[in-house]
Write an enzyme that holds these catalytic residues in place. Structure first.
Site, PDB file in Angstrom:
ATOM      1  NE  ARG A 162      -3.721  -1.902   0.214  1.00 52.43           N
ATOM      2  CZ  ARG A 162      -4.128  -3.067  -0.509  1.00 52.43           C
ATOM      3  NH1 ARG A 162      -3.137  -3.851  -0.888  1.00 52.43           N
ATOM      4  NH2 ARG A 162      -4.764  -3.741  -0.005  1.00 52.43           N
ATOM      5  CB  SER A 236      -8.624  -1.272   4.101  1.00 48.38           C
ATOM      6  OG  SER A 236      -9.069  -3.293   4.179  1.00 48.38           O
ATOM      7  CD  GLU A 332      -5.277   0.661   2.197  1.00 53.95           C
ATOM      8  OE1 GLU A 332      -5.253  -0.463   3.298  1.00 53.95           O
ATOM      9  OE2 GLU A 332      -6.353   0.967   1.799  1.00 53.95           O
TER      10      GLU A 332
END
Ligand code: EPU
Length: 336
Positions: A162, A236, A332
């Site tokens: 990520r 997420s 995130e």
């Protein structure tokens, strides 16, 4: 392309949060983008793709640019591979569907990830065992300082979990205008992820095609993850934390059921969803926001919540996870 003022960003972020942009413009060609930037040198910029990875906690005093660059084309192909180029403003899932319809494999596991094609490499999106870096060829991006287009190879994007160079060293310096993926005409499917295998079995599929895998992923996501069109969310909210193996052993002694994935000889990735769930947060609702009932990694806005409230909830979750497991969670989403 028209500079507007005091624009509510609610329709432009998947959390459905209200926040005003002092200045707002769309762009549908690279030349338009260049022109807007050169006319607004004094303003801070925020580029929106699908708005699926951001938490707006306050009004934005600078200039919000909505990317509407469109177009998908094959730029090169041979017997085995195809280079598929997509303008950054294309919806990621539409690109996935386009690839599947044409028999190009490699991104079917990433079906239904919300967001735009241009935002995908920024955070190296991934799901069910595949990340965009696995099929990434190159991207084009406009350098804000010079207005020049520069190409970045896979290596130059410096992808991580990520992560990419655009979230680190080059943050705020470039605007991605297109991405090119190397997709396969004879795809090797990745069905190793347990839930995909199970779903294919339920579907009665023995020799799956890329369409079957995509259908399985869509089914899994729809049953587990809230649809942002119905309940505001940004997928997420936290990353899965990577910790040293020695620390993992200590935690596992206390919590034998902990869900984890091996990373390398010395590191383990923990399922943040499990940590948050096991800490008692799953399904908790506070007024009009909370933690999703099926996936504790997803924070949700049932309508009318503020970004500050959701931010505070994320702080509370982080503190609770730290206290219980001595693990630091990292967001995130981008907090604006
Ligand atoms: N789990 C729980 N409780 C929960 C949620 C998860 O116990 O409330 C456990 C599950 O049982 C499982 C483990 O945690 O053992 C992992 O859960 P899951 O398979 O749902 O995946 P994840 O690690 O929570 C990651 C990505 C998702 C991606 C899935 C599938 C991150 C931060 N998230 O989630 O990506 O779809 O794997 O590959 O890496 C996103 O980034 O927005 C996203 C949705």
């Amino acid at each position: 392309m028209e500079l507007k003022h005091q624009v509510d960003l609610k329709p432009y972020n998947t959390f459905g949060l209200s926040a005003k942009a002092e200045n707002f413009s769309t762009f549908s060609t690279v030349d338009e983008l260049r022109q807007i930037i050169s006319e607004n040198r004094d303003k801070e910029l925020l580029v929106l793709g699908g708005g699926s990875n951001m938490l707006l906690t306050k009004d934005y005093p600078g200039l919000v640019l909505k990317n509407e660059l469109k177009g998908i084309e094959v730029i090169q192909e041979d017997q085995d591979f195809v280079l598929l180029k997509a303008a950054a403003g294309e919806v990621w899932h539409q690109l996935v569907l386009h690839a599947i319809e044409n028999g190009f494999g490699g991104i079917e596991n990433m079906s239904l990830i919300p967001g735009s094609a241009g935002a995908a490499p920024m955070q190296n999106i991934g799901a069910y065992g595949v990340e965009i870096k696995d099929v990434f060829h190159e991207l084009e991006a406009l350098e804000i300082a010079s207005g020049q287009i520069r190409k970045f190879t896979n290596k130059e994007c410096d992808f991580g979990y990520r992560e990419s160079v655009f979230k680190r060293a080059l943050k705020g310096k470039y605007i991605i205008t297109s991405i090119t993926l190397k997709l396969s005409k004879n795809p090797i499917l990745n069905t190793s992820y347990g839930a995909i295998e199970e779903r294919l079995k339920e579907m009665g599929v023995i020799h799956p095609t890329i369409k079957d895998v995509s259908d399985a992923v869509i089914y899994i996501r729809q049953t587990k993850l809230p649809d942002p069109a119905q309940i505001g969310n940004s997928g997420s909210f936290f990353k899965n934390p990577v910790i040293p193996k020695s620390k993992f052993e200590v935690i596992r002694n206390k919590f034998p059921g902990i869900s984890s994935y091996p990373v390398d000889d010395n590191h383990v990735k923990l399922a943040a969803g499990w940590l948050i769930d096991n800490a008692g947060w799953k399904g908790k609702t506070f007024g009009n926001y909370g933690v999703h009932k099926n996936q504790a990694l997803v924070l949700v806005n049932y309508g009318g919540a503020t970004g500050k409230e959701i931010y505070q909830l994320s702080e509370d979750i982080m503190n609770s996870v730290k206290e219980i497991y001595d693990v630091d969670l990292e967001r995130e989403v981008n907090v604006i």
